[in-house]
Design a protein around this motif. Structure first.
Motif, PDB file in Angstrom:
ATOM      1  N   LYS A  22       6.264 -11.284  -7.400  1.00  0.00           N
ATOM      2  CA  LYS A  22       7.259 -12.341  -7.236  1.00  0.00           C
ATOM      3  C   LYS A  22       8.682 -11.818  -7.025  1.00  0.00           C
ATOM      4  O   LYS A  22       9.596 -12.142  -7.762  1.00  0.00           O
ATOM      5  CB  LYS A  22       7.234 -13.282  -8.444  1.00  0.00           C
ATOM      6  N   ASN A  23       8.841 -10.979  -6.032  1.00  0.00           N
ATOM      7  CA  ASN A  23      10.164 -10.479  -5.640  1.00  0.00           C
ATOM      8  C   ASN A  23      10.832  -9.579  -6.684  1.00  0.00           C
ATOM      9  O   ASN A  23      12.040  -9.369  -6.626  1.00  0.00           O
ATOM     10  CB  ASN A  23      11.108 -11.628  -5.276  1.00  0.00           C
ATOM     11  N   GLN A  24      10.079  -9.042  -7.623  1.00  0.00           N
ATOM     12  CA  GLN A  24      10.673  -8.164  -8.631  1.00  0.00           C
ATOM     13  C   GLN A  24      11.274  -6.914  -8.008  1.00  0.00           C
ATOM     14  O   GLN A  24      12.215  -6.346  -8.566  1.00  0.00           O
ATOM     15  CB  GLN A  24       9.646  -7.769  -9.679  1.00  0.00           C
ATOM     16  N   TYR A  25      10.752  -6.499  -6.869  1.00  0.00           N
ATOM     17  CA  TYR A  25      11.299  -5.325  -6.199  1.00  0.00           C
ATOM     18  C   TYR A  25      12.783  -5.527  -5.846  1.00  0.00           C
ATOM     19  O   TYR A  25      13.545  -4.569  -5.809  1.00  0.00           O
ATOM     20  CB  TYR A  25      10.486  -4.972  -4.950  1.00  0.00           C
ATOM     21  N   ILE A  26      13.172  -6.765  -5.617  1.00  0.00           N
ATOM     22  CA  ILE A  26      14.576  -7.056  -5.297  1.00  0.00           C
ATOM     23  C   ILE A  26      15.457  -6.752  -6.513  1.00  0.00           C
ATOM     24  O   ILE A  26      16.507  -6.125  -6.387  1.00  0.00           O
ATOM     25  CB  ILE A  26      14.738  -8.524  -4.843  1.00  0.00           C
ATOM     26  N   PHE A  27      15.012  -7.166  -7.686  1.00  0.00           N
ATOM     27  CA  PHE A  27      15.750  -6.878  -8.919  1.00  0.00           C
ATOM     28  C   PHE A  27      15.781  -5.369  -9.172  1.00  0.00           C
ATOM     29  O   PHE A  27      16.824  -4.808  -9.517  1.00  0.00           O
ATOM     30  CB  PHE A  27      15.117  -7.605 -10.112  1.00  0.00           C
TER      31      PHE A  27
END
Length: 159
Positions: A36-41
């Motif tokens: 769920k887009n954790q790579y962005i964080f």
């Protein structure tokens, strides 16, 4: 009922593009236990060592609850550490770990691949124009976002 016409599809197009990239990346990073887009964080923390939760939320234009949930999972999975600020005990600072640094370059390589794919057939001038226009659009909308989220208009680390 009044027949209103949409002035343009730019926001829908940008949203569709962002969702497509995020969906592709979520599938690619599932083996890293990034969902769920954790790579962005993760990338923003690696690039901004010691960033606060509030500053990270503002940078990514997401609410604090979303940031907290994503960061908690990154901490559980060994990607991030959280430390109290030395000056203000209410503020937590986020730091990358060896594990996050080990995958950071892979994520950036994939992000660069997506950028290259999106800009196939574009001239350098067109790429620069798109970048400048999107930055200007973001700057134009920022005051509304800050107001909606009840921020005073900038990053202040007292949370």
């Amino acid at each position: 009922m009044k027949d209103l016409k949409l002035k343009g599809s730019i926001l829908r197009d940008v949203g569709s593009l962002a969702r497509a990239v995020n969906t592709i990346n979520d599938i690619k990073y599932i083996t890293l236990d990034l969902h769920k887009n954790q790579y962005i964080f993760l990338t923003r923390i690696c690039e901004n060592e010691g960033i606060s939760l509030k500053a990270l939320s503002i940078m990514l234009k997401v609410d604090k609850t979303t940031t907290t949930k994503a960061v908690q999972k990154l901490i559980r999975d060994g990607y991030v550490t959280k430390e109290k600020d030395e000056v203000d005990a209410r503020v937590f600072r986020l730091f990358s770990t060896r594990k996050s640094k080990a995958v950071y370059n892979m994520i950036i390589d994939e992000e660069n691949r997506a950028i290259d794919k999106c800009f196939e057939g574009f001239t350098t001038a067109e790429i620069n124009t798109v970048q400048k226009l999107l930055q200007k659009m973001n700057a134009n909308l920022a005051p509304d976002w800050y107001e909606t989220k009840n921020y005073k208009g900038g990053v202040h680390d007292s949370e």
